[in-house]
Design an enzyme around this catalytic site. Structure first.
Site, PDB file in Angstrom:
ATOM      1  N   LYS A 265      44.644  34.278  54.358  1.00  0.00           N
ATOM      2  CA  LYS A 265      43.612  34.184  53.318  1.00  0.00           C
ATOM      3  C   LYS A 265      43.275  32.709  53.141  1.00  0.00           C
ATOM      4  O   LYS A 265      44.109  31.844  53.426  1.00  0.00           O
ATOM      5  CB  LYS A 265      44.123  34.746  51.981  1.00  0.00           C
ATOM      6  CG  LYS A 265      43.003  35.231  51.082  1.00  0.00           C
ATOM      7  CD  LYS A 265      42.580  36.644  51.452  1.00  0.00           C
ATOM      8  CE  LYS A 265      41.454  37.160  50.592  1.00  0.00           C
ATOM      9  NZ  LYS A 265      41.252  38.597  50.795  1.00  0.00           N
TER      10      LYS A 265
HETATM   11  P1  NAD Z   1      31.993  39.224  44.620  1.00  0.00           P
HETATM   12  O1  NAD Z   1      32.001  37.757  44.489  1.00  0.00           O
HETATM   13  O2  NAD Z   1      30.905  39.869  45.404  1.00  0.00           O
HETATM   14  O3  NAD Z   1      32.008  39.898  43.160  1.00  0.00           O
HETATM   15  C1  NAD Z   1      32.971  39.589  42.228  1.00  0.00           C
HETATM   16  C2  NAD Z   1      32.659  40.292  40.927  1.00  0.00           C
HETATM   17  O4  NAD Z   1      33.717  40.057  39.995  1.00  0.00           O
HETATM   18  C3  NAD Z   1      31.372  39.792  40.247  1.00  0.00           C
HETATM   19  O5  NAD Z   1      30.679  40.891  39.701  1.00  0.00           O
HETATM   20  C4  NAD Z   1      31.905  38.904  39.128  1.00  0.00           C
HETATM   21  O6  NAD Z   1      31.024  38.815  38.036  1.00  0.00           O
HETATM   22  C5  NAD Z   1      33.159  39.649  38.752  1.00  0.00           C
HETATM   23  N1  NAD Z   1      34.096  38.808  38.000  1.00  0.00           N
HETATM   24  C6  NAD Z   1      34.495  37.548  38.251  1.00  0.00           C
HETATM   25  N2  NAD Z   1      35.329  37.118  37.292  1.00  0.00           N
HETATM   26  C7  NAD Z   1      35.468  38.138  36.426  1.00  0.00           C
HETATM   27  C8  NAD Z   1      36.181  38.325  35.216  1.00  0.00           C
HETATM   28  N3  NAD Z   1      36.946  37.340  34.735  1.00  0.00           N
HETATM   29  N4  NAD Z   1      36.092  39.530  34.592  1.00  0.00           N
HETATM   30  C9  NAD Z   1      35.316  40.512  35.064  1.00  0.00           C
HETATM   31  N5  NAD Z   1      34.617  40.396  36.208  1.00  0.00           N
HETATM   32  C10 NAD Z   1      34.681  39.227  36.857  1.00  0.00           C
HETATM   33  O7  NAD Z   1      33.444  39.614  45.201  1.00  0.00           O
HETATM   34  P2  NAD Z   1      33.856  40.879  46.050  1.00  0.00           P
HETATM   35  O8  NAD Z   1      33.745  40.537  47.487  1.00  0.00           O
HETATM   36  O9  NAD Z   1      33.211  42.098  45.510  1.00  0.00           O
HETATM   37  O10 NAD Z   1      35.429  40.916  45.721  1.00  0.00           O
HETATM   38  C11 NAD Z   1      35.937  41.528  44.560  1.00  0.00           C
HETATM   39  C12 NAD Z   1      37.406  41.865  44.771  1.00  0.00           C
HETATM   40  O11 NAD Z   1      37.523  42.727  45.911  1.00  0.00           O
HETATM   41  C13 NAD Z   1      38.326  40.684  45.052  1.00  0.00           C
HETATM   42  O12 NAD Z   1      39.601  40.961  44.524  1.00  0.00           O
HETATM   43  C14 NAD Z   1      38.411  40.676  46.576  1.00  0.00           C
HETATM   44  O13 NAD Z   1      39.588  40.035  47.047  1.00  0.00           O
HETATM   45  C15 NAD Z   1      38.431  42.158  46.842  1.00  0.00           C
HETATM   46  N6  NAD Z   1      38.065  42.548  48.204  1.00  0.00           N
HETATM   47  C16 NAD Z   1      36.862  42.197  48.734  1.00  0.00           C
HETATM   48  C17 NAD Z   1      36.536  42.596  50.021  1.00  0.00           C
HETATM   49  C18 NAD Z   1      35.198  42.316  50.643  1.00  0.00           C
HETATM   50  O14 NAD Z   1      34.935  42.824  51.743  1.00  0.00           O
HETATM   51  N7  NAD Z   1      34.297  41.568  50.012  1.00  0.00           N
HETATM   52  C19 NAD Z   1      37.470  43.321  50.777  1.00  0.00           C
HETATM   53  C20 NAD Z   1      38.687  43.683  50.200  1.00  0.00           C
HETATM   54  C21 NAD Z   1      38.956  43.294  48.911  1.00  0.00           C
END
Ligand code: NAD
Length: 426
Positions: free
Chosen positions: A112
């Site tokens: 990561k």
């Molecule tokens: P992103 O940046 O597209 O979206 C993140 C979201 O979280 C946004 O809506 C933001 O407003 C919200 N957020 C941030 N801080 C916050 C808070 N304090 N309280 C409430 N909401 C809050 O990110 P993403 O890619 O959707 O990733 C989200 C999660 O999913 C992370 O934990 C990431 O590690 C995990 N994840 C992502 C992927 C991927 O393919 N993008 C894959 C596996 C896991």
């Protein structure tokens, strides 16, 4: 005067990851030497790099790439741009990638990365310079056969294309196109895969469908909440809604909303694209955090940051199932409270593995110069999610353990087998 209760100290996320590993290690009596090796990443890279900002001043950024383990294949894992990125967080996220790839039986290890800054407060030109300078600084510490980054919070297909382009331009021109697979999650035009953008949300829904089948539960008419309406949350919500389920509550960094009649995910996504967050959306009532967590739904999908379901929030929750779209959204106390309440959990290393699975498909397509259709990608993803779900549930039943520990047990058994065969050099 009544003294205020001090806010609870958040559990360190790396300690949570260690405790989860310990639980599974106890179940299978993991060899001590292996437990020792897996409890720390193989490589921890921290880079401080300067970037010229639009006002002409220079700012120093701190970037991380943590390579947890590569016994099962090249290191694989996302890059996060967020103001709270820190070493222990990236270490935990890297370890979770090792378990996730092993659960999915994908030939990758775990890594990561991240840069500590707020991408919302920089211009597109600054974002490009930060991304390119970080990639340049990573140098040979990434590569299509060695360590393959992908998007995570605060990064997207554009970020990956800048990373790919920067990495490609380091070497001779004749090798350029062989380097395309250095990152995944690229735009389709620049070598990405069909279905990668929605893959994590799609995988979340495939996992929910398996759970629904196992529990004889109808998703048509079901209700759900989503925390985080970014890549993972918005796609999961849109797909679930198309199946007849209703999003009743949603929260992001700008606020929380509730509408018992249902919130339209596509309309909300348009509002978020225009304004940067869910706050101000007209199709639902603004509520506070406690109301968001306390809203009764069938399924709760955390899809934002770590440690959101805790001793403070878990007691409020009224749902049947928590599906961890985010990595590490539930801390140890939060998990114990949910278990006491009989709430089932589909853990992150299973539930959000759709992203890395389609990243693997993208990597394969790049290396074979192929281009798969969306139907092909979805069918393969579905088959892999179903297989992983059923394996985790079988292991959980056999040992009488929870799903998270079962997912770890399956991963660790596979990893232990390889270490036994290969031994530890010299
Ligand atoms: P992103 O940046 O597209 O979206 C993140 C979201 O979280 C946004 O809506 C933001 O407003 C919200 N957020 C941030 N801080 C916050 C808070 N304090 N309280 C409430 N909401 C809050 O990110 P993403 O890619 O959707 O990733 C989200 C999660 O999913 C992370 O934990 C990431 O590690 C995990 N994840 C992502 C992927 C991927 O393919 N993008 C894959 C596996 C896991």
């Amino acid at each position: 005067m009544a003294s205020k209760t001090p806010p609870k100290q958040r559990q360190n996320v790396y300690e949570i990851a260690q405790a989860q590993l310990q639980r599974a290690a106890d179940v299978i009596r993991l060899e001590d030497r292996l437990h020792m090796i897996l409890s720390q990443p193989k490589n921890e890279l921290i880079i401080n790099f300067p970037v010229r900002m639009d006002d002409g001043n220079y700012r120093l950024f701190k970037g991380y790439r943590i390579q947890h383990n590569d016994i099962m294949g090249p290191y694989k894992g996302g890059i996060r741009f967020h103001p709270e990125v820190h070493l222990d967080e990236v270490k935990a996220l890297a370890a979770w990638m090792t378990w996730k790839c092993a659960v999915m039986e994908i030939p990758f290890g775990g890594a990561k990365g991240g840069v500590k800054f707020d991408p919302r407060s920089t211009s597109p030109a600054e974002l490009e310079r930060i991304t390119r300078r970080f990639t340049h600084a990573l140098g040979d510490n990434i590569g299509p056969n060695y360590d393959i980054p992908a998007p995570d919070m605060g990064t997207n297909a554009q970020t990956m294309v800048w990373m790919m382009d920067t990495y490609m331009n380091r070497g001779p021109s004749r090798d350029k196109n062989a380097q395309r697979a250095v990152v995944t999650g690229k735009s389709i035009t620049s070598g990405g895969s069909q279905g990668r953008e929605k893959a994590t949300g799609q995988g979340v829904v495939y996992a929910i469908e398996e759970w629904a089948t196992e529990n004889d539960f109808s998703l048509d008419g079901a209700t759900f909440s989503v925390q985080g309406f970014g890549n993972v949350g918005s796609h999961a919500a849109a797909i679930l809604s198309r199946m007849g389920a209703s999003m009743i509550a949603v929260q992001d960094h700008t606020g929380a909303l509730v509408n018992r009649e249902g919130i339209h995910p596509k309309r909300l996504a348009r509002h978020v694209a225009e304004t940067g967050g869910v706050a101000g959306y007209k199709g639902a009532e603004p509520v506070d955090k406690a109301t968001f967590f306390g809203t009764e739904v069938d399924i709760f999908i955390p899809a934002a940051l770590e440690s959101q379901i805790t001793a403070d929030t878990a007691p409020l929750m009224r749902c049947k199932l928590v599906v961890e779209g985010a990595n590490g959204p539930t801390d140890l106390e939060g998990e114990a409270i949910l278990q006491d309440k009989g709430v089932q959990i589909l853990p992150d290393v299973l539930a959000n593995a759709g992203g890395v699975t389609v990243s693997y498909f993208e990597w394969l397509q790049n290396r074979r110069a192929e281009s798969w259709t969306l139907e092909e990608v979805d069918a393969r993803l579905h088959a892999m999610m179903v297989r992983a779900y059923r394996t985790v549930r079988r292991v959980a039943r056999e040992h009488g353990i929870d799903n998270r520990t079962a997912a770890y047990v399956h991963s660790l058994q596979r990893i232990q087998e390889v270490y036994r065969e290969r031994g530890i050099f010299p």
